[in-house]
Write a protein that holds these residues in place. Structure first.
Motif, PDB file in Angstrom:
ATOM      1  N   GLU A   1      70.399  17.164   9.405  1.00 36.60           N
ATOM      2  CA  GLU A   1      70.084  17.759   8.231  1.00 36.60           C
ATOM      3  C   GLU A   1      70.960  19.146   7.882  1.00 36.60           C
ATOM      4  O   GLU A   1      71.572  19.401   6.898  1.00 36.60           O
ATOM      5  CB  GLU A   1      68.686  17.911   7.972  1.00 36.60           C
ATOM      6  N   ILE A   2      71.019  20.049   9.156  1.00 31.72           N
ATOM      7  CA  ILE A   2      71.639  21.045   9.001  1.00 31.72           C
ATOM      8  C   ILE A   2      73.162  20.715   8.835  1.00 31.72           C
ATOM      9  O   ILE A   2      73.795  21.439   8.014  1.00 31.72           O
ATOM     10  CB  ILE A   2      71.399  21.996  10.267  1.00 31.72           C
ATOM     11  N   ASP A   3      73.642  19.818   9.800  1.00 30.42           N
ATOM     12  CA  ASP A   3      75.116  19.451   9.370  1.00 30.42           C
ATOM     13  C   ASP A   3      75.500  19.124   7.980  1.00 30.42           C
ATOM     14  O   ASP A   3      76.428  19.457   7.588  1.00 30.42           O
ATOM     15  CB  ASP A   3      75.379  18.301  10.401  1.00 30.42           C
ATOM     16  N   GLU A   4      74.633  18.353   7.376  1.00 30.94           N
ATOM     17  CA  GLU A   4      74.839  17.935   6.087  1.00 30.94           C
ATOM     18  C   GLU A   4      74.853  19.145   4.848  1.00 30.94           C
ATOM     19  O   GLU A   4      75.385  19.098   4.129  1.00 30.94           O
ATOM     20  CB  GLU A   4      73.633  16.848   5.408  1.00 30.94           C
ATOM     21  N   ILE A   5      73.753  19.988   5.276  1.00 32.61           N
ATOM     22  CA  ILE A   5      73.747  21.381   4.491  1.00 32.61           C
ATOM     23  C   ILE A   5      75.029  22.018   4.460  1.00 32.61           C
ATOM     24  O   ILE A   5      75.541  22.445   3.608  1.00 32.61           O
ATOM     25  CB  ILE A   5      72.490  22.073   4.594  1.00 32.61           C
ATOM     26  N   LEU A   6      75.539  22.337   5.861  1.00 31.51           N
ATOM     27  CA  LEU A   6      76.713  23.108   6.176  1.00 31.51           C
ATOM     28  C   LEU A   6      78.007  22.360   5.433  1.00 31.51           C
ATOM     29  O   LEU A   6      78.806  22.699   4.919  1.00 31.51           O
ATOM     30  CB  LEU A   6      76.882  23.142   7.642  1.00 31.51           C
ATOM     31  N   ALA A   7      77.849  20.931   5.487  1.00 36.08           N
ATOM     32  CA  ALA A   7      78.932  20.173   4.900  1.00 36.08           C
ATOM     33  C   ALA A   7      78.918  20.459   3.384  1.00 36.08           C
ATOM     34  O   ALA A   7      80.076  20.624   2.860  1.00 36.08           O
ATOM     35  CB  ALA A   7      78.888  18.668   5.014  1.00 36.08           C
TER      36      ALA A   7
END
Length: 135
Positions: A87-93
């Protein structure tokens, strides 16, 4: 004896690997916080900096920024508790997309305007509060 050493080694490597994963997630969470909230901290801290004598402002800001790193680390733990690494990766993306970049760019202005609206609302509440405090 070799088996014991192998087991100990494998356990150590497992702990080392888990620590590395946690450290990677923490780095991502700190990056996200800086990306989304760093400018807001600047806006919130701006009046505090202005209270300092002008000749001390730069030194104060430098020391304050050092203490801010500790806040980012503590906030990262909260993010890690609430979001998975994916989820953190998706938010960063998202924040690297054009809309996400625009959101980051205008967040300081949104924060300023929001603070002004909040202050005005607080002033409007004072007569209402006084009315109920006197009863």
């Amino acid at each position: 004896m070799k088996k014991v050493l192998c087991v100990v080694f494998l356990m150590f490597m497992g702990f080392q690997s888990q620590a590395q994963v946690k450290n990677d997630v923490q780095k991502k969470a700190v990056e996200l916080i800086k990306m989304t909230s760093g400018q807001q901290f600047d806006i919130i801290l701006e009046p505090i900096v202005k209270m300092m004598p002008e000749e001390n402002r730069e030194a104060f800001k430098k020391e304050m920024m050092t203490s801010l790193e500790d806040i980012y680390t503590k906030l990262a733990q909260v993010y890690i508790e609430e979001f998975t690494e994916a989820e953190i990766d998706e938010i960063l993306a998202f924040y690297q997309t054009p809309v996400g970049e625009k959101m980051r760019a205008i967040t300081p202005e949104l924060t300023r305007k929001g603070m002004e609206i909040g202050q005005q609302w607080g002033q409007e509440l004072q007569p209402i509060m006084m009315k109920y405090m006197q009863q």
